[in-house]
Design an enzyme around this catalytic site. Structure first.
Site, mmCIF file in Angstrom:
data_model
loop_
_atom_site.group_PDB
_atom_site.id
_atom_site.type_symbol
_atom_site.label_atom_id
_atom_site.label_comp_id
_atom_site.label_asym_id
_atom_site.label_seq_id
_atom_site.Cartn_x
_atom_site.Cartn_y
_atom_site.Cartn_z
ATOM 1 N N GLU A 275 -9.595 5.237 -6.860
ATOM 2 C CA GLU A 275 -9.658 4.047 -7.818
ATOM 3 C C GLU A 275 -10.513 3.084 -7.259
ATOM 4 O O GLU A 275 -11.717 2.913 -7.663
ATOM 5 C CB GLU A 275 -8.401 3.353 -7.998
ATOM 6 C CG GLU A 275 -7.499 4.461 -8.845
ATOM 7 C CD GLU A 275 -6.303 3.632 -9.391
ATOM 8 O OE1 GLU A 275 -6.548 2.626 -10.277
ATOM 9 O OE2 GLU A 275 -5.095 4.271 -9.599
ATOM 10 N N GLU B 246 1.871 -0.227 -2.387
ATOM 11 C CA GLU B 246 1.998 -0.540 -3.849
ATOM 12 C C GLU B 246 3.366 -0.445 -4.114
ATOM 13 O O GLU B 246 3.826 -1.077 -5.344
ATOM 14 C CB GLU B 246 1.222 0.885 -4.240
ATOM 15 C CG GLU B 246 1.021 0.831 -5.789
ATOM 16 C CD GLU B 246 0.378 2.123 -6.098
ATOM 17 O OE1 GLU B 246 0.091 2.969 -5.324
ATOM 18 O OE2 GLU B 246 -0.194 2.073 -7.689
HETATM 19 C C1 BGC Z 1 -3.827 0.756 -10.008
HETATM 20 C C2 BGC Z 1 -3.008 -0.765 -10.119
HETATM 21 C C3 BGC Z 1 -3.220 -1.389 -11.680
HETATM 22 C C4 BGC Z 1 -2.777 -0.270 -12.389
HETATM 23 C C5 BGC Z 1 -2.436 -0.622 -13.989
HETATM 24 C C6 BGC Z 1 -3.311 1.399 -10.875
HETATM 25 O O1 BGC Z 1 -3.488 2.703 -11.096
HETATM 26 O O2 BGC Z 1 -3.801 1.134 -8.883
HETATM 27 O O3 BGC Z 1 -2.634 -1.360 -9.050
HETATM 28 O O4 BGC Z 1 -2.990 -2.502 -11.815
HETATM 29 O O5 BGC Z 1 -3.179 0.990 -12.410
HETATM 30 O O6 BGC Z 1 -1.207 -0.680 -14.345
#
Ligand code: BGC
Length: 871
Positions: free
Chosen positions: A476, A749
């Site tokens: 990401e 997270e």
């Molecule tokens: C990310 C988050 C992001 C989310 C959307 C994820 O894959 O790592 O931090 O805000 O997607 O809900």
């Protein structure tokens, strides 16, 4: 004595390559007496050739040297003061001088300089060139070496190198890397704007023959970004554009630019990708490739490329540089037999190493954040990101190397070698992040909370690498808007993030959809995908929350003005969804990762239409506040009724006639209270219900990304500070301290990224460096240490000091480098007294609210260090 310090132009000390717009200046006052305020200032701008003598009082300078003179202005303004020069010339050095008078009849003078760049570099002399073969997918391409030799025959007085690339580049001159920046030209909404960098290379030029070298990797331009094998998003051609502008002592100038006269050769970097790492074969190095005197007859001609990027802007954000350098704290052999270096801290950056071995020996590094529950090296949470460094030795004595065009998020590094012996001290983890000045510190009586604060800082470092990313390790590393808005106030407290957010917000405007919708990530790597949704509540609201916060923290009125159209378009986009005051359609991430989610869902229990309508109201309110700051009366008249309507509709839809919030969730109550959506009469019930929701849940939170940043603020504001304190100090899962007890060195997270039994929450969504929950940082500052600013005056000009101890927290201490200087608050509770000591910077005042005292007993104070109070 009065003196001036921290003189900056556009947030930078002596900037190079400044945009051609009217610059703003800031200075800080240092005074050895209390209650110092600036009474007047005089700002003057001089051009390069007519510098005043250093230290000269401005009044003595002859008028001829002055390009602009504000005259003496009675004002206490000292932060981002605009000069009146209407147009700046490109490539010109200016000096500026400020004279300050204070309220104690003292004067001080300070000077600074700045140099303009090429403006928007609209008609480059140089051509975009590449050494890549045409038509080959960039995934299969090595990094070519490009070079040009040139002769200097006259005395050079100034040499500036302007460079940008489709890809990420590195430039060298006469065998030495130019500058200290990494991952240049940075990541922007490339199809709309790309940055160029300016380097002063005057001192590196040689009389006679010189040689310039350049190389590039895929970077964000062509690497895979996102998780759908989404690559070459911006274009298929990697290329570089550079111009070296030389000024000679005889007054003549010359430009040496990228063009067909450059030559190209295969290089040792065989591949580089943001997610996957770098492969380097040192045997393919070309000795002296970027030095004069190379016999380059076998080098190939370069190819010119039509760029997809048309707008070249001078660097807006902070440079990405190496900061901390960490040595391994342990070498571990895992049960599976792997050899792993533990750097003791989860970081973002890369490993630099020095190795000595035979030609063809190899070294492979893999990067991970944690061990699994059996103590084995764990790569599951990296998903498709390989994070692999593969190095082949040339074998001619010790060789030192680090990757150039990639970065990894890691604490652990698995080492595999062939034909090579090594020792731990040969490896160094280099921490890379945007060059933001750390402006704060926080410590308290509770070591676990101190570690939490350190983790928040490391979370920011790890995720502020040119754009605010969600995480730095898996596939990401994207500029998720929701994460950024949740953390922005903490970020702007911890570090000077004004330029960092300015650049990102300009990209947000650039990538905003024509109808006002806001992409999930900025820069928008999903743009143009027909099935790609956008504009989730609390994610798109980054368009209003971030510029407002940056304005508040730094007095960035200009940014607020620039972003105002984007803020307005966002609110109008929500209105256009047709909910007549409600926002009740469309896709939303909801209270992402809330613990009250249904099994197998990431979305917490709070209804998404409640969250969306609450943020609709909040964004409209921020738009109104921005309009008030900017004096936009028409907008105030237009949006005030809209705000009232949203609030009324919220109440009608989500509050029962008896004043109960219809959604029995923590986050629902938090939003309703924090955004002032309830009638005054209904607030006591809402806070009581919220407290019960917390207490009935074993005094713990269930909130996700949306509710967590405000939870403690709401409890404190509405009289349940005790409960906020308990939430902070809770060590059992779920809590802020639970990961700390599990050895976390960054913010996770998930509240339970690693469970009590050592197993993981999940394999595919389990980052151990995700800053969002670090948003508790601003509560630590504003509430625990008690340093905040007046609601009506930005940038801590009027400081609010309101320290709030609670059970189990007998001491806290914080300092914050505000745009006016350092605020420090240190307090201790003993059996019979509360003692507070404060430093308040010159040119500010403070209102001190002491625990146990009513608001009307607040004490007004002026600047001065070591001011103490006892209750
Ligand atoms: C990310 C988050 C992001 C989310 C959307 C994820 O894959 O790592 O931090 O805000 O997607 O809900």
């Amino acid at each position: 004595m009065l003196s001036l310090y921290d003189l900056t132009c556009e947030h930078e000390e002596s900037p190079l390559g400044l945009a051609l717009k009217t610059p703003r200046f800031s200075w800080k006052l240092r005074s050895d007496t209390a209650n110092t305020l600036q009474a007047a200032y005089r700002l003057q701008i001089f051009c390069e050739k007519n510098l005043p003598e250093t230290g000269n009082d401005a009044a003595d300078s002859t008028d001829k040297t002055v390009l602009w003179d504000s005259g003496l202005i009675s004002s206490d303004a000292s932060v981002l003061v605009k000069c009146g020069l209407p147009v700046l010339e490109p490539e010109t050095q200016y000096t500026w001088q400020v004279n300050v008078n204070d309220n104690q009849d003292r004067t001080a003078v300070g000077m600074g300089s700045f140099e303009t760049g090429l403006g928007n570099w609209e008609s480059p002399i140089g051509k975009w060139i590449t050494g890549d073969a045409a038509g080959v997918p960039t995934a299969d391409l090595a990094s070519p070496l490009l070079r040009k030799s040139f002769t200097i025959e006259k005395t050079v007085t100034r040499a500036r190198l302007y460079v940008t690339a489709q890809g990420v580049y590195e430039v060298s001159l006469n065998g030495k890397r130019v500058g200290e920046d990494y991952m240049t030209p940075g990541w922007t909404s490339y199809l709309n704007r790309i940055q160029y960098q300016t380097f002063d290379i005057t001192a590196s030029l040689l009389a006679g023959e010189n040689a310039m070298g350049a190389s590039f990797g895929n970077g964000w331009f062509t690497s895979t970004l996102g998780w759908q094998d989404n690559r070459e998003i911006y274009g298929k051609e990697r290329a570089i554009l550079a111009e070296l502008h030389l000024s000679y002592a005889d007054g003549s100038t010359e430009v040496i630019a990228t063009d067909e006269s450059w030559k190209s050769h295969d290089g040792p970097t065989l591949c580089s990708e943001i997610y996957h790492g770098e492969t380097y074969d040192a045997r393919l190095e070309v000795c002296g490739w970027d030095k004069a005197g190379l016999a380059d007859a076998d080098w190939q001609p370069v190819r010119t490329v039509q760029p997809v990027v048309t707008k070249l802007i001078p660097q807006e954000g902070e440079s990405v540089r190496i900061h901390e350098m960490l040595k391994p704290v342990e070498v571990i052999t895992t049960p599976d037999g792997d050899t792993v270096l533990d750097f003791g801290q989860n970081i973002t950056g890369f490993v630099r190493f020095t190795v000595d071995g035979p030609e063809g020996a190899t070294l492979t590094l893999e990067h991970a954040e944690v061990f699994d529950k059996d103590g084995n090296f764990y790569l599951g949470n990296m998903r498709s990101a390989k994070n692999l460094i593969h190095y082949t030795l040339k074998g001619k004595g010790p060789e030192t190397w680090n990757p150039k065009f990639t970065f990894q998020g890691f604490r652990l590094v698995r080492i595999k070698t062939e034909n090579l012996t090594w020792a731990a001290e040969q490896f160094t983890a280099c921490v890379l992040h945007s060059e933001m000045r750390t402006s704060a510190s926080f410590t308290c009586a509770r070591p676990l909370v101190n570690q939490l604060y350190k983790n928040i800082i490391w979370g920011q470092k790890g995720n502020f690498l040119d754009v605010p990313t969600d995480c730095p390790q898996r596939d990401e590393r994207l500029g998720w808007t929701g994460d950024a808005q949740a953390f922005v106030r903490t970020a702007c407290t911890n570090m000077d993030a004004a330029r960092f957010f300015t650049k990102w917000l300009h990209d947000l405007s650039a990538d905003q959809l024509p109808d006002g919708g806001v992409p999930f990530v900025i820069p928008d790597v999903f743009a143009g995908k027909p099935d790609q949704a956008h504009s989730s509540a609390a994610w798109g609201d980054a368009a209003t929350i971030c510029p407002w916060t940056v304005y508040r923290c730094y007095n960035e009125k200009e940014l607020l003005e620039e972003q105002f159209p984007s803020m307005k378009k966002w609110v109008d986009w929500i209105t256009a969804q047709g909910g007549d005051g409600l926002w009740n359609i469309g896709f939303h991430f909801g209270d992402w990762l809330g613990l009250d989610a249904k099994p197998d869902s990431y979305i917490g229990a709070t209804p998404t239409d409640l969250i969306a309508t609450a943020f609709y109201a909040y964004s409209t309110q921020l738009l109104l506040q921005a309009a008030a700051v900017l004096g936009y009366r028409e907008e105030i008249a237009a949006y005030e009724p809209l705000h009232q309507k949203i609030v009324d509709r919220f109440r009608a839809e989500f509050v029962t006639p008896n004043g109960r919030l219809a959604a029995p969730t923590q986050t629902g109550h938090v939003l309703a209270l924090h955004f002032d959506l309830l009638k005054e009469a209904d607030r006591p019930r809402a806070i009581k219900d919220l407290a019960k929701l917390v207490e009935d849940n074993d005094t713990s939170l269930t909130t996700g990304f949306v509710g967590t940043p405000y939870l403690c603020h709401v409890l404190t504001r509405f009289g349940r500070h005790d409960l906020a304190g308990k939430l902070l100090l809770r060590e059992k899962y779920p809590s802020w301290l639970y990961p700390v007890t599990k050895g976390a060195t960054t913010i996770w997270e998930h509240w339970d990224g690693i469970k009590e039994d050592g197993s993981f929450w999940s394999a595919d969504m389990n980052s151990f460096n995700h800053y969002a929950y670090g948003a508790i940082g601003d509560w630590l500052f504003q509430v625990v240490a008690g340093i905040d600013m007046d609601a009506a005056v930005p940038a801590y000009k009027k400081i609010i000091v309101r320290p709030q101890p609670f059970d189990g927290m007998p001491h806290a201490e914080a300092s914050l480098e505000t745009p006016y200087g350092t605020v420090r608050s240190s307090w201790t509770v003993t059996d019979d007294a509360f003692k507070l000591s404060l430093d308040i910077p010159a040119n500010t005042t403070a209102t001190v609210f002491l625990p146990g005292k009513a608001d009307h007993e607040a004490i007004e104070i002026g600047s001065g260090n070591g001011q103490s109070f006892t209750v």
